[in-house]
Design a protein around this motif. Structure first.
Motif, PDB file in Angstrom:
ATOM      1  N   GLY A 190      -6.179   0.358  -3.361  1.00 49.62           N
ATOM      2  CA  GLY A 190      -6.588   1.639  -2.810  1.00 49.62           C
ATOM      3  C   GLY A 190      -6.681   2.701  -3.894  1.00 49.62           C
ATOM      4  N   GLU A 191      -7.003   3.916  -3.452  1.00 49.37           N
ATOM      5  CA  GLU A 191      -7.102   5.015  -4.405  1.00 49.37           C
ATOM      6  C   GLU A 191      -5.856   5.869  -4.288  1.00 49.37           C
ATOM      7  OE1 GLU A 191     -10.949   7.059  -4.429  1.00 49.37           O
ATOM      8  OE2 GLU A 191     -11.613   5.328  -3.268  1.00 49.37           O
ATOM      9  N   THR A 192      -5.489   6.459  -5.379  1.00 55.72           N
ATOM     10  CA  THR A 192      -4.278   7.278  -5.323  1.00 55.72           C
ATOM     11  C   THR A 192      -4.318   8.365  -6.386  1.00 55.72           C
ATOM     12  OG1 THR A 192      -1.907   7.118  -5.021  1.00 55.72           O
ATOM     13  CG2 THR A 192      -2.818   5.931  -6.904  1.00 55.72           C
ATOM     14  N   THR A 220       3.199   9.371  -6.943  1.00 49.67           N
ATOM     15  CA  THR A 220       1.897   8.908  -6.479  1.00 49.67           C
ATOM     16  C   THR A 220       1.750   9.257  -5.013  1.00 49.67           C
ATOM     17  OG1 THR A 220       0.457   7.009  -6.152  1.00 49.67           O
ATOM     18  CG2 THR A 220       2.799   6.562  -6.136  1.00 49.67           C
ATOM     19  N   ALA A 255      -0.035   0.646  -7.649  1.00 50.25           N
ATOM     20  CA  ALA A 255      -0.512   1.840  -6.954  1.00 50.25           C
ATOM     21  C   ALA A 255      -1.996   2.073  -7.200  1.00 50.25           C
ATOM     22  CB  ALA A 255       0.295   3.050  -7.409  1.00 50.25           C
ATOM     23  N   GLU A 303      -5.487  10.347   1.423  1.00 46.85           N
ATOM     24  CA  GLU A 303      -5.556  10.650   2.861  1.00 46.85           C
ATOM     25  C   GLU A 303      -4.255  11.270   3.392  1.00 46.85           C
ATOM     26  OE1 GLU A 303      -5.619   7.691   1.522  1.00 46.85           O
ATOM     27  OE2 GLU A 303      -4.293   6.290   2.575  1.00 46.85           O
ATOM     28  N   GLN A 304      -3.221  11.309   2.537  1.00 44.23           N
ATOM     29  CA  GLN A 304      -1.935  11.862   2.962  1.00 44.23           C
ATOM     30  C   GLN A 304      -1.829  13.368   2.676  1.00 44.23           C
ATOM     31  OE1 GLN A 304       0.190  10.285   4.736  1.00 44.23           O
ATOM     32  NE2 GLN A 304      -0.648   8.215   4.526  1.00 44.23           N
ATOM     33  N   TYR A 340       0.827  -1.210   0.000  1.00 49.13           N
ATOM     34  CA  TYR A 340       0.000   0.000   0.000  1.00 49.13           C
ATOM     35  C   TYR A 340       0.859   1.257   0.000  1.00 49.13           C
ATOM     36  CZ  TYR A 340      -3.789   3.215   1.139  1.00 49.13           C
ATOM     37  OH  TYR A 340      -4.696   4.228   1.105  1.00 49.13           O
ATOM     38  N   THR A 341       1.901   1.256   0.835  1.00 46.94           N
ATOM     39  CA  THR A 341       2.667   2.497   0.960  1.00 46.94           C
ATOM     40  C   THR A 341       3.821   2.588  -0.033  1.00 46.94           C
ATOM     41  OG1 THR A 341       4.082   1.507   2.652  1.00 46.94           O
ATOM     42  CG2 THR A 341       2.151   2.710   3.418  1.00 46.94           C
ATOM     43  N   ARG A 385      -1.304   9.143  -1.798  1.00 43.96           N
ATOM     44  CA  ARG A 385      -2.644   8.695  -1.387  1.00 43.96           C
ATOM     45  C   ARG A 385      -3.509   9.885  -0.973  1.00 43.96           C
ATOM     46  NH1 ARG A 385      -3.254   3.492  -3.167  1.00 43.96           N
ATOM     47  NH2 ARG A 385      -1.384   2.293  -2.722  1.00 43.96           N
TER      48      ARG A 385
END
Lengths: 356, 267
Positions: free
Chosen positions: A244-246, A279, A240, A283-284, A231-232, A281
């Motif tokens: 999840g979404e990115t 890339t 990527a 939420e970051q 994920y990270t 995320r």
């Protein structure tokens, strides 16, 4: 311990091609993978990526066109399925309709020629393990979907295989039941200590259950790692975007960092390539006021409410789109409105440089 | 399906046409059944109820003899046909599609397509040669002939059953340490059994009913029930034959009902 005794399954340069002549499709294209003893390993990818083919090769339902498959250090490439200490939970469950629940669970042991007493004892243990004791003498057609799923699990676990293969076993269940079964599967894996190889296209399922994940696409293994790694630290665009979404932002190296299309420089990141993709995320990213000098200026183009959070779609000055996820406060408002000018900030360490 | 759109049942004349077909199909049979209980010998008038023709037929040694022969032939021929048809059905469904698959289907179903009289004459010549060579005169010729033309009747329901079966079940058995033979014995066969019974019954009825091939193949004194009845009717119309037909009809209804119950979809 040496590396050889650590690995339960090893696929070496496996190729599986279907079709003939001009219509050859490589369902698996030179895949090498090592799955460790006692681990919950997930093969994740979209449909047609080859994950089920790899599972069928391990089970023995298909023969590889090239390459080898080792189980606990032994080459099993040429063994038929009935001679591999590997059991499968099928997507359709494939319970025997003419047998009772108990007979289904005992089937593998019976075929192995185990003594009657042992079959009865293990069957009872398995019924208890999946909490289906009252159903022992029912026909499988009389069970609910979730119960059938547990019978399929118990049947595959009863012969105590070295590896349990699970082919999208939860896809037929509704959301609530699926969540319950995810917990149940994880519990069974920890209680039995058996190596689980789980195939799914559901990235959330993969992240919550697995010790390690192998992400597949177009017959190739894209990345293997822990859920957190995947994920990270995705290694390419496919991983990527699939997990999840990115956000993807084109960038070019400049002195001291990477410059985005809008002109802002993300400090501390480097690359040897002339142009890359950054890339990050949703939420970051933090939203700051428009007058925040060091932030990347952006305009809110739309807001999508998701309950727990709101997705704020932003446009940077060069037109690039960025999605920012804002956790919903008690009021339910995201704090910004469509058309607002804002600043965006993120930790350079939270961004990942993709060179493909 | 026929919502608001085209429906055959709303065409003018649908009901009268359907009635006419049913009458044409079943009135003769109903009359046969009625006259088998007729006290008089005439087919022109019903002269009261009696069971005497059934009693007479039962007491007739020729009838007993022919019935027994028919049953022996039908049971053996249907059994052979079922085994062969099962093997054929497994061979045509449990493997990858191959070139000439349709041709194989046609070959297996050949008795359904070739006019029976052609097969009958061919068998007559063929068996005559064997009779000359071996001197064997027994029932084997009839049994062999019946088994051969019964195969497609047994094959069709068995193949349908195999095709409807979830192949994953056999994979699951193999996955659970069943050898190919054990997979067949403990998974495929039990699930196939209703299809095999249905196939056996269709083959049995087909054999029991056969006249054309039997007439050409049988030796003297090898009358089956249908050929015996044909012989009787040629001499004079006997009410005994009606009684036998009624019994055969009853037997067929029982078998076909069982066939239906076995092949209908569960749940």
């Amino acid at each position: 311990m040496t590396a050889a005794t650590q690995s339960m399954i090893e696929a070496r340069h496996t190729v599986k091609a279907f079709g003939q002549g001009d219509h050859i499709v490589r369902a698996l294209d030179d895949v090498s993978i090592t799955i460790n003893k006692g681990e919950f390993f997930t093969l994740l990818g979209p449909s047609g990526c080859g994950k089920t083919t790899l599972l069928r090769l391990i089970a023995g339902f298909e023969m590889p066109t090239a390459g080898h498959i080792l189980l606990d250090g032994v080459d099993i490439t040429d063994l038929p399925p009935n001679r591999r200490p590997v059991n499968t939970v099928f997507q359709s469950y494939a319970l025997f309709p003419h047998l009772t629940v108990a007979q289904n669970i005992g089937f593998g042991l019976e075929m192995q020629g185990r003594p009657r007493a042992e079959v009865a004892k293990t069957t009872a243990e398995m019924l208890a393990l999946v909490k289906l004791e009252p159903m022992a003498n029912r026909k499988t057609s009389q069970l609910s979907g979730g119960q059938q799923q547990r019978v399929a699990l118990a049947r595959a676990l009863a012969p105590k295989p070295k590896v349990l293969l699970l082919d999208e076993p939860l896809s037929a269940l509704d959301l609530k039941l699926r969540k319950e079964m995810q917990v149940e599967l994880k519990r069974l894996q920890q209680e039995t200590g058996i190596t689980f190889v789980f195939v799914t296209h559901d990235q959330e399922e993969a992240l919550t259950m697995s010790d390690r994940i192998g992400v597949m696409s177009a017959g190739k293994l894209q990345q293997v790692g822990s859920p957190k790694d995947i994920y990270t630290r995705p290694v390419n665009r496919f991983v990527a975007s699939f997990i999840g979404e990115t956000n993807f932002l084109p960038a070019t190296p400049v002195a001291g960092g990477l410059q985005l299309g809008c002109g802002a420089v993300v400090e501390g990141l480097t690359t040897a390539k002339p142009s890359v993709t950054l890339t990050i995320r949703p939420e970051q990213i933090r939203i700051t006021p428009a007058d925040d000098a060091g932030a990347i200026p952006a305009t809110v183009t739309s807001l999508v409410y998701f309950g727990t959070d709101t997705h704020c779609h932003m446009a940077l000055s060069d037109g690039a789109e960025v999605v920012v996820r804002v956790q919903s406060p008690a009021s339910g408002e995201a704090g910004v409105r469509t058309g607002d000018s804002v600043g965006l900030r993120f930790q350079p360490a939270a961004a990942q440089v993709l060179e493909d | 399906m026929a919502d608001r759109g085209f429906s055959v049942s709303r065409l003018p004349g649908f009901t009268p046409t359907a009635m006419l077909v049913f009458v044409a199909l079943y009135l003769p049979i109903l009359m046969l059944v009625a006259f088998s209980f007729n006290a008089g010998k005439s087919v022109a008038s019903f002269e009261g109820f009696t069971l005497q023709w059934f009693v007479k037929a039962w007491a007739n040694d020729h009838v007993k003899d022919a019935t027994l022969r028919s049953l022996v032939i039908a049971v053996v021929a249907a059994s052979v046909a079922t085994v062969v048809a099962t093997a054929a059905a497994l061979g045509t469904t449990r493997r990858k599609a191959f070139k000439g698959q349709t041709f194989i289907y046609v070959v297996i179903n050949q008795p359904l397509m070739v006019p029976e009289i052609v097969t009958a004459v061919a068998l007559l010549i063929f068996f005559a040669q064997i009779k000359v060579l071996t001197g064997y005169q027994g029932l084997g010729y009839l049994v062999t002939a019946h088994a051969a033309f019964c195969i497609p009747f047994a094959y069709l329901p068995i193949r349908a059953r195999l095709e409807g079966m979830d192949l994953t079940l056999e994979s699951a058995a193999a996955d659970l340490y069943a050898s190919p033979w054990q997979t067949f014995r403990f998974v495929t066969l039990p699930l196939l059994l209703p299809g095999m019974i249905a196939g056996f019954m269709l083959a049995f009825v087909t054999s029991l009913d056969d006249v054309v091939i039997t007439l050409f193949v049988k030796s003297a004194g090898q009358d089956t029930l249908p050929t015996y009845m044909l012989g009787q009717i040629r001499r004079q119309i006997t009410t005994e034959v009606y009684a036998i037909s009624t019994v055969l009809l009853g037997l067929t209804v029982v078998l076909l009902t069982a066939f239906f119950l076995l092949t209908r979809k569960k749940d």
